[in-house]
Design a protein around this motif. Structure first.
Motif, PDB file in Angstrom:
ATOM      1  N   ILE A   1      -9.353   4.113   1.162  1.00  0.00           N
ATOM      2  CA  ILE A   1      -8.440   3.425   0.329  1.00  0.00           C
ATOM      3  C   ILE A   1      -6.741   3.785   0.774  1.00  0.00           C
ATOM      4  CG2 ILE A   1      -7.365   3.430  -2.122  1.00  0.00           C
ATOM      5  CD1 ILE A   1     -10.090   3.844  -3.356  1.00  0.00           C
ATOM      6  N   PHE A   2      -6.579   5.043   0.951  1.00  0.00           N
ATOM      7  CA  PHE A   2      -5.058   5.340   1.138  1.00  0.00           C
ATOM      8  C   PHE A   2      -4.776   5.741   2.783  1.00  0.00           C
ATOM      9  CE2 PHE A   2      -5.972   6.690  -3.189  1.00  0.00           C
ATOM     10  CZ  PHE A   2      -5.007   5.702  -3.852  1.00  0.00           C
ATOM     11  N   GLY A   3      -6.041   6.059   3.690  1.00  0.00           N
ATOM     12  CA  GLY A   3      -5.840   6.341   4.903  1.00  0.00           C
ATOM     13  C   GLY A   3      -5.266   5.137   5.846  1.00  0.00           C
ATOM     14  N   ALA A   4      -4.711   5.578   6.995  1.00  0.00           N
ATOM     15  CA  ALA A   4      -4.038   4.701   7.771  1.00  0.00           C
ATOM     16  C   ALA A   4      -4.940   3.190   7.987  1.00  0.00           C
ATOM     17  CB  ALA A   4      -3.906   5.248   9.182  1.00  0.00           C
ATOM     18  N   GLN A   5      -6.153   3.268   8.044  1.00  0.00           N
ATOM     19  CA  GLN A   5      -7.007   1.981   8.332  1.00  0.00           C
ATOM     20  C   GLN A   5      -7.448   1.405   6.695  1.00  0.00           C
ATOM     21  OE1 GLN A   5      -9.766   1.644  11.231  1.00  0.00           O
ATOM     22  NE2 GLN A   5      -8.652   3.006  12.641  1.00  0.00           N
ATOM     23  N   GLY A   6      -7.002   2.233   5.733  1.00  0.00           N
ATOM     24  CA  GLY A   6      -7.555   1.879   4.386  1.00  0.00           C
ATOM     25  C   GLY A   6      -6.849   0.516   3.773  1.00  0.00           C
ATOM     26  N   TRP A   7      -7.274   0.204   2.521  1.00  0.00           N
ATOM     27  CA  TRP A   7      -6.504  -0.808   1.823  1.00  0.00           C
ATOM     28  C   TRP A   7      -5.162  -0.712   1.742  1.00  0.00           C
ATOM     29  CZ3 TRP A   7     -10.508  -0.709  -3.025  1.00  0.00           C
ATOM     30  CH2 TRP A   7     -11.665  -1.494  -2.521  1.00  0.00           C
ATOM     31  N   PHE A   8      -4.545   0.456   1.348  1.00  0.00           N
ATOM     32  CA  PHE A   8      -3.193   0.559   0.970  1.00  0.00           C
ATOM     33  C   PHE A   8      -2.578   1.222   2.223  1.00  0.00           C
ATOM     34  CE2 PHE A   8      -5.124   0.668  -3.340  1.00  0.00           C
ATOM     35  CZ  PHE A   8      -4.712  -0.302  -3.741  1.00  0.00           C
TER      36      PHE A   8
ATOM     37  N   GLN B   1       2.393   3.234   4.681  1.00  0.00           N
ATOM     38  CA  GLN B   1       3.029   3.637   5.857  1.00  0.00           C
ATOM     39  C   GLN B   1       4.665   2.907   5.938  1.00  0.00           C
ATOM     40  OE1 GLN B   1       0.555   2.621   9.033  1.00  0.00           O
ATOM     41  NE2 GLN B   1       0.305   4.997   9.735  1.00  0.00           N
ATOM     42  N   GLU B   2       4.634   1.940   5.550  1.00  0.00           N
ATOM     43  CA  GLU B   2       5.791   1.048   5.487  1.00  0.00           C
ATOM     44  C   GLU B   2       6.941   1.759   4.421  1.00  0.00           C
ATOM     45  OE1 GLU B   2       5.852  -3.142   4.241  1.00  0.00           O
ATOM     46  OE2 GLU B   2       4.436  -3.461   5.991  1.00  0.00           O
ATOM     47  N   HIS B   3       6.282   2.524   3.303  1.00  0.00           N
ATOM     48  CA  HIS B   3       7.096   2.991   2.410  1.00  0.00           C
ATOM     49  C   HIS B   3       7.157   4.536   2.655  1.00  0.00           C
ATOM     50  CE1 HIS B   3       6.340  -0.969   0.645  1.00  0.00           C
ATOM     51  NE2 HIS B   3       7.525  -0.927   0.055  1.00  0.00           N
ATOM     52  N   ASP B   4       6.696   4.808   3.765  1.00  0.00           N
ATOM     53  CA  ASP B   4       6.735   6.286   4.172  1.00  0.00           C
ATOM     54  C   ASP B   4       6.206   7.244   2.818  1.00  0.00           C
ATOM     55  OD1 ASP B   4       7.499   7.731   6.241  1.00  0.00           O
ATOM     56  OD2 ASP B   4       9.218   8.573   5.442  1.00  0.00           O
ATOM     57  N   VAL B   5       5.228   6.898   2.342  1.00  0.00           N
ATOM     58  CA  VAL B   5       4.353   7.549   1.588  1.00  0.00           C
ATOM     59  C   VAL B   5       2.950   8.334   2.009  1.00  0.00           C
ATOM     60  CG1 VAL B   5       3.268   7.791  -1.029  1.00  0.00           C
ATOM     61  CG2 VAL B   5       5.234   6.358  -0.319  1.00  0.00           C
ATOM     62  N   LYS B   6       3.014   9.412   2.033  1.00  0.00           N
ATOM     63  CA  LYS B   6       1.830   9.984   2.590  1.00  0.00           C
ATOM     64  C   LYS B   6       0.798  10.565   1.784  1.00  0.00           C
ATOM     65  CE  LYS B   6       0.982  11.647   6.670  1.00  0.00           C
ATOM     66  NZ  LYS B   6       0.640  12.156   7.989  1.00  0.00           N
ATOM     67  N   ILE B   7      -0.544  10.039   1.613  1.00  0.00           N
ATOM     68  CA  ILE B   7      -1.344  10.564   0.693  1.00  0.00           C
ATOM     69  C   ILE B   7      -2.450  11.352   1.312  1.00  0.00           C
ATOM     70  CG2 ILE B   7      -3.187   9.951  -1.143  1.00  0.00           C
ATOM     71  CD1 ILE B   7      -1.344   8.035  -2.055  1.00  0.00           C
ATOM     72  N   ILE B   8      -3.177  10.591   2.426  1.00  0.00           N
ATOM     73  CA  ILE B   8      -4.205  11.499   3.084  1.00  0.00           C
ATOM     74  C   ILE B   8      -3.432  12.311   4.252  1.00  0.00           C
ATOM     75  CG2 ILE B   8      -5.945  10.950   4.711  1.00  0.00           C
ATOM     76  CD1 ILE B   8      -6.536  10.051   1.913  1.00  0.00           C
TER      77      ILE B   8
END
Lengths: 294, 279
Positions: free
Chosen positions: A134-141, A146-153
């Motif tokens: 969901i949140f990874g580089a290739q995920g849904w979001f 990445q555009e908004h510079d938010v890191k979750i994974i």
């Protein structure tokens, strides 16, 4: 997973061993005890002893030096943060879900109970993978994040999310059967006498469930601090930043720093032992209050 | 237990908010992420899914994961029953301590269990060095995987059987004895059938946990391709190669197995509570 609070009957001897109908011959009894306790010693006691002996193999000095390490401190900090977010969230969820399920009738209740149990039967590795998808580089979001510079994974939020998932059912699992068994007569009486919902919950329900609640919370906390597989997938193992204590153990171990790995592991083993002691205490208190009522 | 309900009106407040919050939180944390696995795994077509989920290395990992989990659960079934029996029926020194420590695998972080077992069973470890003399390797072989899975599965059996054994009335056994049954006959035909649902539930719980277990296994497994790689490790391996299709396909297979097991466990628990209420 959760062994619900249970209260052991007092005397096994008087009940079973003085009764010819439920008594085995001494030879059988001895064999069973030897088999059971031997298995217990080899599979449960020996690994526990190994953690502490390996940790202290090179003496106390090395032990404390490995603990008083900056990376160990940051791992402890992150572990505490993850637990401090995951446990309260799942506590609120547990209270909400158990109030809903135990105090109300609705369709699909059984399905809901099964769904709440789901995280117990999902492999921790799969749990971590879900959030990567969901949140990874290739995920849904991924692109949006990445555009908004938010890191979750590979960052703290991913670790918190994975921890929340694996500890999701603990509090609810303890409270649902307990509150179902207690029924709703007391709450209904309070409501009829004019108490508000919040008053009813605080003055009537909460005192009834406090031991079960505490029990769920300590189990939830132990798992939150000890989770390895799910956190491992989402963490990225960045030292000093996304390492929890169990991941720190793995890194030290894979670098052949065995004494340090076991020193950190001994902290987690102590946490497990403290959890078991609190659990024993809660069972003792709960049996005291049932004895008083009876 | 019985409660009156005033017609169709709800007496207790809080239905709507708790329903809303419970469903929202459940969806956010559990349902949507699980759906992601299935949506992602179906997104690349069935052929890609099938090829990834049944490659030889992955097939070997299924064989090890399911085989070792089954064997570990069977071993725990036997010893777990004996342990539960000893704790409920006998008095022995340190019984309280044994009873408390049964839950250790629940409370001990899996990574800690993993490195402790490896230290014990490695060729230079306390137990491993003994077996090394006879050329038997335990750690870094499928045997090591089995040991780790026995460790994490034991409490499931003991903790499902123990309460049933404690609640069991002695009258049935007394009746059997008064009719002249030997102790073993009584156990076989009176005690065991009563314990059966609990034993099966514990077995299924231990098996389900073992199939997905990761932390306690990877250290002792040695992770040799085709020999000692477990299925969860295959997911990690695919992820490290950025093979998301492969990782997701294996994860979907594991999830389907978990769901089937969960359904089975629920059925078993319903069965045992029906058995319980009939008596």
């Amino acid at each position: 997973m959760s062994a619900a609070l249970h209260l052991a009957p007092a005397r096994a001897r008087a009940k079973y061993q003085d009764n010819p109908a439920t008594r085995e011959s001494p030879a059988v009894r001895f064999t069973l005890l030897a088999l059971g306790l031997g298995f217990f010693a080899i599979f449960l006691v020996l690994p526990l002893v190994a953690v502490f002996t390996e940790a202290l193999r090179k003496g106390w000095e090395v032990y404390f030096a490995s603990l008083a390490d900056e990376e160990t401190f940051s791992a402890i900090k992150l572990t505490l943060i993850a637990a401090a977010i995951a446990v309260p969230l799942n506590l609120v969820f547990g209270l909400s879900a158990s109030w809903l399920i135990a105090k109300h009738e609705f369709r699909g209740k059984q399905l809901l109970i099964t769904l709440i149990d789901l995280p117990f039967s999902v492999s921790p590795v799969v749990a971590g993978l879900m959030y990567v998808l969901i949140f990874g580089a290739q995920g849904w979001f991924g692109p949006w994040l990445q555009e908004h510079d938010v890191k979750i994974i590979f960052a703290v939020p991913g670790i918190v999310l994975a921890t929340v998932f694996v500890t999701f059912p603990f509090v609810a699992r303890e409270l649902i059967p307990l509150m179902q068994a207690q029924g709703r007569d007391e709450e209904e009486a309070a409501t009829v006498l004019g108490a508000s919902g919040w008053q009813t919950f605080r003055r009537v329900t909460l005192p009834n469930i406090k031991w079960g609640l505490l029990y769920g919370v300590i189990l939830c906390n132990a798992r939150a601090m000890g989770e390895f597989g799910a956190v491992s997938v989402v963490s990225g193992h960045i030292r000093g930043l996304t390492n929890t204590l169990p991941l720190h153990v793995e890194i030290l171990y894979n670098e052949y720093q065995f004494a340090a790995a076991f020193a950190v592991a001994s902290l987690l083993a102590l946490l497990a032992l403290v959890t078991l002691v609190i659990k024993q205490f809660i069972e003792w208190r709960a049996s005291q209050s049932t004895a008083k009522e009876a | 237990m019985a409660s009156f309900s005033l017609g169709r009106r709800r007496v207790l407040p809080g239905f709507a908010p708790t329903l809303g919050f419970t469903l929202f939180y459940l969806s956010l944390i559990v349902l949507v992420p699980l759906a992601a696995v299935f949506l992602k795994s179906s997104g690349h077509g069935f052929d890609a899914f099938w090829a990834a989920a049944t490659s030889p290395r992955v097939m070997a990992s299924y064989k090890l994961s399911f085989g070792a989990s089954l064997l570990a659960a069977l071993i725990n079934l036997f010893f777990g029953l004996i342990l539960a029996w000893c704790i409920v029926r006998y008095e022995f020194p340190g019984k309280k301590l044994v009873d408390a420590l049964i839950d250790l695998p629940f409370a001990l972080p899996t990574a800690v269990a993993g490195i402790a077992l490896t230290a014990l069973y490695a060729p230079n470890g306390w137990v491993g060095s003994f077996f090394a003399k006879y050329d038997i390797k335990i750690a870094f072989t499928p045997l090591g995987v089995l040991l780790a899975l026995i460790f994490i599965g034991l409490p499931f059996i003991v903790r499902t059987v123990q309460p049933v054994l404690e609640d069991m009335e002695t009258e049935l056994e007394e009746a059997a004895a008064s009719l002249g049954a030997q102790r073993w006959t009584t156990f076989r035909y009176v005690v065991l059938p009563t314990l059966l649902p609990a034993l099966l539930t514990g077995f299924a719980l231990a098996f389900a946990r073992a199939v997905g277990e990761y932390g306690s296994v990877i250290f002792i497994a040695g992770n040799i391709p085709m020999v000692s790689e477990i299925t969860p490790l295959m997911i990690i391996a695919k992820l490290e190669q950025y093979d998301y299709v492969g990782a997701t396909a294996i994860a979907a297979v594991m999830l389907i197995v978990s769901f089937v097991l969960l359904l089975g466990i629920n059925g078993l628990q319903a069965w045992s509570s029906r058995r319980g209420s009939k008596r």
